[in-house]
Structure formats: C-alpha cells, structure tokens
Motif scaffolding. Structure first.
Motif, PDB file in Angstrom:
ATOM      1  N   PRO A  26     -74.058 -60.454 -13.856  1.00  0.00           N
ATOM      2  CA  PRO A  26     -75.488 -60.310 -14.111  1.00  0.00           C
ATOM      3  C   PRO A  26     -75.895 -58.998 -14.786  1.00  0.00           C
ATOM      4  N   SER A  27     -74.951 -58.075 -15.094  1.00  0.00           N
ATOM      5  CA  SER A  27     -75.358 -56.765 -15.594  1.00  0.00           C
ATOM      6  C   SER A  27     -76.025 -56.851 -16.964  1.00  0.00           C
ATOM      7  N   GLY A  28     -75.620 -57.829 -17.805  1.00  0.00           N
ATOM      8  CA  GLY A  28     -76.200 -57.959 -19.129  1.00  0.00           C
ATOM      9  C   GLY A  28     -75.528 -57.094 -20.177  1.00  0.00           C
ATOM     10  N   MET A  29     -74.455 -56.376 -19.791  1.00  0.00           N
ATOM     11  CA  MET A  29     -73.726 -55.547 -20.745  1.00  0.00           C
ATOM     12  C   MET A  29     -73.020 -56.449 -21.763  1.00  0.00           C
ATOM     13  N   THR A  30     -72.928 -55.985 -22.998  1.00  0.00           N
ATOM     14  CA  THR A  30     -72.258 -56.792 -24.011  1.00  0.00           C
ATOM     15  C   THR A  30     -70.968 -56.121 -24.474  1.00  0.00           C
ATOM     16  N   SER A  31     -70.057 -56.943 -24.961  1.00  0.00           N
ATOM     17  CA  SER A  31     -68.796 -56.439 -25.494  1.00  0.00           C
ATOM     18  C   SER A  31     -68.187 -57.528 -26.370  1.00  0.00           C
ATOM     19  N   LYS A  32     -66.951 -57.300 -26.805  1.00  0.00           N
ATOM     20  CA  LYS A  32     -66.227 -58.305 -27.581  1.00  0.00           C
ATOM     21  C   LYS A  32     -64.919 -58.623 -26.861  1.00  0.00           C
ATOM     22  N   ILE A  33     -64.452 -59.857 -27.008  1.00  0.00           N
ATOM     23  CA  ILE A  33     -63.150 -60.204 -26.430  1.00  0.00           C
ATOM     24  C   ILE A  33     -62.052 -59.566 -27.276  1.00  0.00           C
ATOM     25  N   ALA A  34     -61.255 -58.692 -26.647  1.00  0.00           N
ATOM     26  CA  ALA A  34     -60.178 -58.007 -27.359  1.00  0.00           C
ATOM     27  C   ALA A  34     -58.946 -58.902 -27.437  1.00  0.00           C
ATOM     28  N   GLY A  35     -58.712 -59.675 -26.380  1.00  0.00           N
ATOM     29  CA  GLY A  35     -57.537 -60.547 -26.369  1.00  0.00           C
ATOM     30  C   GLY A  35     -57.580 -61.459 -25.158  1.00  0.00           C
ATOM     31  N   ILE A  36     -56.865 -62.580 -25.265  1.00  0.00           N
ATOM     32  CA  ILE A  36     -56.766 -63.507 -24.141  1.00  0.00           C
ATOM     33  C   ILE A  36     -55.294 -63.718 -23.840  1.00  0.00           C
ATOM     34  N   ASP A  37     -54.910 -63.424 -22.608  1.00  0.00           N
ATOM     35  CA  ASP A  37     -53.492 -63.510 -22.231  1.00  0.00           C
ATOM     36  C   ASP A  37     -53.241 -64.686 -21.306  1.00  0.00           C
ATOM     37  N   LEU A  38     -52.127 -65.373 -21.595  1.00  0.00           N
ATOM     38  CA  LEU A  38     -51.650 -66.378 -20.670  1.00  0.00           C
ATOM     39  C   LEU A  38     -50.225 -65.969 -20.331  1.00  0.00           C
ATOM     40  N   PHE A  39     -50.062 -65.346 -19.197  1.00  0.00           N
ATOM     41  CA  PHE A  39     -48.779 -64.743 -18.809  1.00  0.00           C
ATOM     42  C   PHE A  39     -48.396 -63.721 -19.884  1.00  0.00           C
ATOM     43  N   ASP A  40     -47.191 -63.797 -20.461  1.00  0.00           N
ATOM     44  CA  ASP A  40     -46.777 -62.755 -21.398  1.00  0.00           C
ATOM     45  C   ASP A  40     -47.078 -63.101 -22.857  1.00  0.00           C
ATOM     46  N   VAL A  86     -66.501 -51.841 -19.955  1.00  0.00           N
ATOM     47  CA  VAL A  86     -67.703 -52.154 -19.166  1.00  0.00           C
ATOM     48  C   VAL A  86     -67.305 -52.474 -17.732  1.00  0.00           C
ATOM     49  N   ASP A  87     -68.259 -52.382 -16.848  1.00  0.00           N
ATOM     50  CA  ASP A  87     -67.984 -52.617 -15.433  1.00  0.00           C
ATOM     51  C   ASP A  87     -68.018 -54.120 -15.150  1.00  0.00           C
ATOM     52  N   VAL A  88     -66.857 -54.684 -14.846  1.00  0.00           N
ATOM     53  CA  VAL A  88     -66.766 -56.114 -14.565  1.00  0.00           C
ATOM     54  C   VAL A  88     -66.012 -56.303 -13.257  1.00  0.00           C
ATOM     55  N   SER A  89     -66.550 -57.136 -12.370  1.00  0.00           N
ATOM     56  CA  SER A  89     -65.795 -57.401 -11.146  1.00  0.00           C
ATOM     57  C   SER A  89     -65.888 -58.872 -10.758  1.00  0.00           C
ATOM     58  N   ARG A  90     -65.159 -59.243  -9.727  1.00  0.00           N
ATOM     59  CA  ARG A  90     -65.146 -60.617  -9.244  1.00  0.00           C
ATOM     60  C   ARG A  90     -66.584 -61.072  -8.966  1.00  0.00           C
ATOM     61  N   GLY A  91     -66.870 -62.295  -9.344  1.00  0.00           N
ATOM     62  CA  GLY A  91     -68.213 -62.821  -9.127  1.00  0.00           C
ATOM     63  C   GLY A  91     -69.086 -62.706 -10.349  1.00  0.00           C
ATOM     64  N   ASP A  92     -68.669 -61.857 -11.318  1.00  0.00           N
ATOM     65  CA  ASP A  92     -69.408 -61.769 -12.572  1.00  0.00           C
ATOM     66  C   ASP A  92     -69.050 -62.955 -13.455  1.00  0.00           C
ATOM     67  N   MET A  93     -69.848 -63.155 -14.498  1.00  0.00           N
ATOM     68  CA  MET A  93     -69.509 -64.211 -15.440  1.00  0.00           C
ATOM     69  C   MET A  93     -69.571 -63.717 -16.867  1.00  0.00           C
ATOM     70  N   ILE A  94     -68.549 -64.103 -17.637  1.00  0.00           N
ATOM     71  CA  ILE A  94     -68.543 -63.775 -19.059  1.00  0.00           C
ATOM     72  C   ILE A  94     -69.051 -65.000 -19.819  1.00  0.00           C
ATOM     73  N   ALA A  95     -70.069 -64.798 -20.669  1.00  0.00           N
ATOM     74  CA  ALA A  95     -70.641 -65.901 -21.449  1.00  0.00           C
ATOM     75  C   ALA A  95     -70.953 -65.379 -22.845  1.00  0.00           C
ATOM     76  N   ARG A  96     -71.498 -66.252 -23.716  1.00  0.00           N
ATOM     77  CA  ARG A  96     -71.836 -65.811 -25.067  1.00  0.00           C
ATOM     78  C   ARG A  96     -73.214 -65.163 -25.041  1.00  0.00           C
ATOM     79  N   VAL A  97     -73.408 -64.188 -25.932  1.00  0.00           N
ATOM     80  CA  VAL A  97     -74.649 -63.424 -25.942  1.00  0.00           C
ATOM     81  C   VAL A  97     -75.867 -64.349 -26.067  1.00  0.00           C
ATOM     82  N   LYS A  98     -75.746 -65.340 -26.981  1.00  0.00           N
ATOM     83  CA  LYS A  98     -76.904 -66.216 -27.211  1.00  0.00           C
ATOM     84  C   LYS A  98     -76.846 -67.515 -26.416  1.00  0.00           C
TER      85      LYS A  98
END
Lengths: 304, 431
Positions: free
Chosen positions: B274-288, B308-320
C-alpha cells in the motif's frame, strides 16, 4: 527450466512446482521454527529440491530432521550427507536406538521400527520446539492421505484428528497454533508417483542408488522381497537368492521390499512406473498392509 | 549439482497440462461409481486397491463390487457408508493430468463443496435421470457459480434405467439451461451417461445414437482452461523477502511470490502497495535462471531497480492498473462453523499474503442456495450458510472483485480463540 509459451501455458509439472514453492515460502514466512522431515527417499529429496528453489540464492532457512531407525540403507545415508553438504543444511538426526535407551519409546520386540519412529519423531519435534514440520506425504499414496490437508494440524500430543480438519480453500493456508501444537506441512500433496519420477528426471538430481536396478541378495517373506541383512534374521524356510532388483520406496530395511527390475536409468524407471499395476506402498511396504486402516491409525498417532 | 549443468530428461508428464475439477453429488446419484469408473477406465486404479475393495464388498455381502469403497478414505466414512470430507483423486491421460476434489453433496456439507470448488477449473454435477433436477443439483450449480468455477458439466446419470430416452435427457437439459440463466456459468455441457454401464463416460455409448456431443472423458480432456486466467491485470502479492546474506550474493534482494494475475516483465514500471512507491522490475528469477516474463500461477522472485521498502503482505502491480487499498469489504461469505456469524463479531482475516483483523459491520442478507431467495430478515449466518457481509478491516486489503480474480478476490476468516478457519469470502466490492 520452465518454457514460457506464447499462450502462457504452464505444464502440469511446472504448476505443481509453483504450488509447492508457494507452500514452502508461506511456511517460512509464517512459522517461527519450521523443520523439514527427511527420510532419504525420493519424495523428501524432491522436497529438498523445491525448498532449494524457493529460497535461492539464499540457503534453505530451516534445518532438516532425519529419524535414524538404525535399519537405514547405507546408500540412503550417503545421499542424505551429499545433499546436506551441497546445500549447507543443518542436519538433526533423531535416533530410534537412542530413544529406546532413553526410555522414550519401548521396544517390545514385536513393534516394527516404523512404529517406534513415531515416538522418536514426536520427541525430536518437541525437543526442537518445532512449530511446523514438512513431510513428503502425497495424497495419491493411500486413502487416508487423500483427505489430508496441506497444512495438517497436530494437537499437543502430536495427534491428527481427521474429523477436526480445517477447511482449506484457494491457496490460503491457515497456520494458527496454540502453545505446544504444531503443523505438519505437505508441500507435495498433489504430486503422484509418476510426477515425482518425472521431476527427478527433469531436474537431473541425485537419489539413493538403491532406486536403480542392481544385484542384491534377497529372500521372500509375506509375498515381498526383503534384503538379506544381519539386522533382519531369516526365519525357518526362508532362503536367500541373488536377484536383479530395485526399490520403489525407501523405509527401514526390515519392512521395505524390493521388486525385480532391470530399470537402471531414470527413463526406464519412469516407463516402469507408468505401467505399474500395484501401488508403491502395496507392493513393498509391510507396515501398510496389515489392515485397511493401517495408515489412518498411524497418522492419528503422529506418523509422517 | 545444479540442474542447469546436468543433463535433464524430457519425460511423460513434462508437457501435460492440468485440469482441477470438483464433483458434487451423493452416493445415490452414483458419484462414487462415476469416479471409480473414470479411475478404472483410465487405468489409475491399481490391482491391490481393487483387490481390497473386492474383498470388502464380498465380506459385506454385496452383490457387486462397490466402487465407492475406493474413495471413502476414513474409517468412520466406511462404517457409515457416506463421504464426510473432501477427498482428492488423481488420474492422467496422455495429454492431461486431472485432480478431482471429491465432495459430499448433502446440504450439511456445503462448506466442503465450497472448499473443493475453490480451486476447481470445472465443476461436475450429477443428476439421476429418473429423478431429474432436484433441489440438491440446483444447489450444487449455485455454489459452483458463486465460486466462479468457469466450466460446468451436468452429467445426467443412470440413463440405462430410463431406457436411454432422449426425451428424458432433453427435458432435464432444457430445465437446467433455463435455471442456469440466473447463474454465472460461462460454459455448460450436459452429457447423458451411465456410470455403472460405462455409457459416454470414456467410451461412446451405442445406446444413445441421438446424442452427438462429447463423452465425459473427451470433454474433460479437451475443455480449454488456459484462458480462464487473468493475463491483463498484473498482481504480485509479496510472500517472502529473499536476502541471502552471503558474500557471493551480498547485495541480492528479491521478492518471492506467486503471480496472481497479469504478465510481469523486466523493465515494467510498477507500484508497490500500500505504500504507493514506484519502481521498475530489474529482473525476474526462477531458481538460478532469469526469465523474460512471469504469469499465473508461476512462483518467481522479482527484483526491483530501486531500493524501496517492500515486505510480506505488500503487492506489486502496474502503475496504471492497481487494486484500490480498502478497509471496507463487501463480500459473499460461506460460514463453516456451528456457532453463527453475527454483526459486531471480530475475526482474523487472511487475504493473499496479508493478515489482519476484521469486524463484521453488517449481514445484508442470507442467500437461500436452493431458491436464490435473499433473506434480509435474518441477521446471522449459521453453519453451511452463505450470505452477503460487510467487513471493516484493521489494515487496508489490496483486493479485486472475486469475479475478476479468484486469488486477489478471496479471503478466509479465522476464529482468533480456536485458530480454526470459520469462513470463506468472495469479494464483491471494496472501497
């Protein structure tokens, strides 16, 4: 590695993997002290692999507990040690012999090692104050397991009450506990025996050599082929022969039978499993064959 | 030994896809016989299981082998001859693996049916051709529709006992289609079968030349489920923060979770709620391995460009395209415990990876699952009842309507004293 298809299709094995990884992470996030119960068998090795993937590049954030029956196959212990070393696992070994010596369980000479494991295991969980214990149970194994939840609640005596199970909906798991209770967690509930073998093949991971076809001195008892061993003395009329066999499950060597097989590669094992006409436990586990409710009774007492 | 540097095997199930389906019905409808038939004809029953069932049938003095014994797992169920819990069964055909959630049909087990339906892609409702639609079969369809199970099969069973009559089938078909217009059922198939005789289960019936539709097995094998997921609205509930704290991966910080909606790609601009902070996905890892995209239901680890400060219970979604955080929840709730749900009650709530407490503000109505009547007089929900409930939560939930997303639109309610799961909720609106 999972292929991403143009139509965003995920194969069933990838879906199972994703579900199991979700469960591992959920438990690591919500429980204070999880532990993974490791038998050395193929199912617990697949669990280790999934846990490795769930937390990579971090190490698996919980220890691994093995109940040493004193009747374990040396090949299984070797595989255990090799996995523990590669992953940097903290390994806890709870010995049935030690539990007997300490008076925690009573060996009356009639009770199988499998049953003595229950008390040993419960004691180790209690001593470690573990609140969640991962097990490799699969629902396709047996009728009583077919109704068990992924999060399976155990009371302060470690007992399972099948009539008091919590409803389990979507992928929302309820891990609430009272003091002294713990949760058994079954991350591979929805995997079948064939899925496990396919996954081992796909991942190219190390399993104990006794799963592959080999020469072994065996004798027949109650329709099962058991391994010749000092700890497993012959009874009248039993004779030892050398045969080409492999094991479909791994338990204590007085109770675990092997089957005659030439399957010496994963591919051949998968072929064999795909056409098998007898369940793996029915074929090779003396401890499940006593009554229709054998597994249910042991589960209520706190079996894996 | 990592997988990436070892030779791996392409094997039988590698390319199979998966169908989860829920069955509803009672012993009288022949449900257990049908499941036994599916397992038997797909060669998923092993000899030792069959021998055990044959032996038990004989010792009970039955005239025939009771396939229901294959599925009734607990001793108390075998003793009473009824199914009291959800049981999961597995079988596979060359292209598809099936997971059956086998649930009991009587009204006192509605909660079990809700449980089984919650993960199902398809619901299978059985009716006895001699009896036609009953209150029970209507209730099953209502529950499957409430749980947004996208595909429904009505199996008209025991056709052998009505002389394989087309007229009987057409009548049930018409009656059900009429009833279904009041429900939300995007895909319906009505199949005449005889589970006992095997007609139209796996093999096409020679007794019903007038029926040109698929057999049950053919339909289960081919029904298209891949497009049931939401691939538009990106939703990534953060489950676990991966921080290796090792020299090798000193600066690694990733967010582990299972994609609940949409497609995530490196470079995507995202918002953390719920913080509303924005960023970009740097990478997506599936194991190695790094993957180029992640979609439901993949479990991956997402890395962001900014610290940015992200913890369990937060959700990542698209800006719009992000869910609106809300503490006021309007939902359909299935109540699952003996003590009734009442206004002013406080409960624990779990929604995606977020835990909170909830206060019951109002029970708007109780839904009669047989008649669809909305009872606004009763201000409580008893066990196995479903109603529309308003909740106020201690922290905002990051939710979507259940009709849009079954993962971000669902929650469970937990009794704080006993720790037991007492309710299942499907969100109508938040805000």
């Amino acid at each position: 590695m999972p292929e991403t298809h143009a139509d965003y299709r995920l194969s069933q094995l990838d879906q199972l993997e994703a579900e199991s990884i979700h469960i591992f992470r959920e438990v690591a996030a919500e429980f204070e002290k999880p532990v993974l119960m490791f038998s050395g068998g193929k199912d617990s090795i697949v669990m280790l692999r999934l846990a490795e993937k769930a937390f990579y590049p971090a190490k698996i954030p919980f220890p691994v507990l093995q109940v040493d029956t004193g009747l374990d196959f040396p090949e299984v212990l070797a595989t255990r040690d090799s996995w523990a070393e590669r992953l940097g696992l903290r390994l806890i070994v709870a010995s049935v012999d030690q539990a007997i010596a300490d008076g925690i369980v009573v060996d009356d000479g009639k009770t199988s090692r499998n049953r003595l494991q229950i008390g040993t295991l419960l004691n180790a969980l209690e001593e470690g104050q573990f609140t969640a214990a991962f097990g490799g149970g699969r629902r396709d194994e047996e009728k009583a397991r077919a109704k068990e939840r992924v999060y399976s609640h155990r009371d302060e005596f470690g007992q399972w009450d099948p009539k008091m199970q919590r409803p389990e909906l979507w992928s929302l798991y309820n891990g609430r506990l009272h003091e002294g209770e713990h949760m058994r967690i079954f991350p591979i509930s929805n995997w079948t025996e064939l899925d496990i073998w396919d996954y081992i093949g796909r991942e190219g991971i190390e399993i104990p050599s006794i799963y592959y076809s080999h020469q072994r001195r065996v004798f027949e008892r109650d329709g099962m082929l058991l391994s010749e061993n000092d700890l497993n003395p012959l009874r009248a009329g039993e004779t030892v022969t050398e045969r080409t066999v492999r094991f479909r499950t791994v338990g204590d060597l007085s109770q675990t039978g092997c089957v005659e097989s030439d399957a010496d590669t994963i591919e051949k094992i998968i072929e064999e499993v795909a056409v098998a006409r007898v369940t793996e436990r029915g074929a090779t586990r003396g401890d499940d064959r006593f009554s229709e409710a054998a597994m249910e009774d042991r589960k209520k007492e706190g079996y894996f | 030994m990592a997988a990436s540097d070892t030779e791996t095997t392409e094997t039988i199930t590698t390319n199979m896809d998966l169908l989860r389906f829920a069955t509803a019905g009672s012993v009288d409808d022949g449900k257990s016989t049908l499941i036994g038939r599916l397992l038997l004809d797909s060669k998923s029953i092993f000899e030792d299981q069959m021998e055990a069932v044959e032996a038990t049938s004989q010792s009970k003095g039955y005239d025939y082998t009771d396939l229901a014994l294959l599925t009734d797992g607990l001793r108390s169920e075998r003793e009473q001859g009824i199914t009291i819990d959800v049981a999961y069964r597995y079988f596979a055909t060359p292209n598809r693996k099936f997971i059956i959630a086998d649930t009991p049909g009587h009204v006192q087990y509605t909660r079990n049916m809700v449980t089984g339906a919650s993960t199902a892609d398809l619901g299978l409702v059985l009716v006895d051709a001699r009896q036609g639609l009953t209150e029970q079969s209507r209730r099953h369809a209502v529950i499957l529709s409430l749980l947004r199970v996208p595909h429904l099969v009505l199996a008209v069973n025991k056709m052998d006992l009505v002389d394989y009559s087309q007229e009987v089938y057409e009548k049930i078909h018409a009656e059900f289609t009429q009833f279904a217009t009041k429900l939300n059922i995007p895909d319906l198939e009505v199949i005449p079968i005889s589970a006992l005789a095997g007609d139209n289960v796996v093999n096409r019936s020679e007794n019903m030349g007038w029926y040109s539709g698929p057999t049950l097995m053919h339909h289960l094998e081919h029904v298209h489920v891949a497009s049931d997921r939401d691939l538009i609205d990106a939703r990534f509930p953060v489950q676990y923060v991966v921080r290796p704290k090792s020299d090798e991966h000193h600066d690694y910080r990733g967010y582990g979770g299972q994609v609940a909606g949409g497609v995530l790609k490196p470079g995507d601009e995202v918002v953390v709620l719920p913080s509303g902070m924005t960023s970009k996905i740097a990478g997506i890892d599936l194991f190695d391995q790094e993957v180029t995209e992640a979609f439901p239901p993949m479990s991956v680890t997402v890395r962001l460009e900014d610290d940015v400060d992200v913890s369990r219970g937060d959700m990542i979604a698209r800006v719009k395209n992000a869910p609106q955080p809300s503490q006021d929840i309007d939902a359909m709730v299935c109540w699952m415990t003996t003590a009734p749900l009442k206004p002013r009650q406080k409960l624990a709530i779990k929604h995606t990876t977020r835990n909170a407490r909830a206060l019951v503000k109002d029970i708007q109505y109780r839904l009669d699952v047989n008649s669809l009547h909305r009872d606004q007089e009763t201000k409580e929900l008893g066990v196995n009842e479903i109603g529309r409930v308003t909740l106020r939560t201690t922290v905002p939930l990051l939710c979507d309507p259940y009709s849009k997303n079954r993962t971000t639109g669902s929650f469970i309610l937990i009794d704080e004293a006993t720790g037991i799961t007492v309710g299942a909720g499907m969100i109508n609106n938040a805000g």
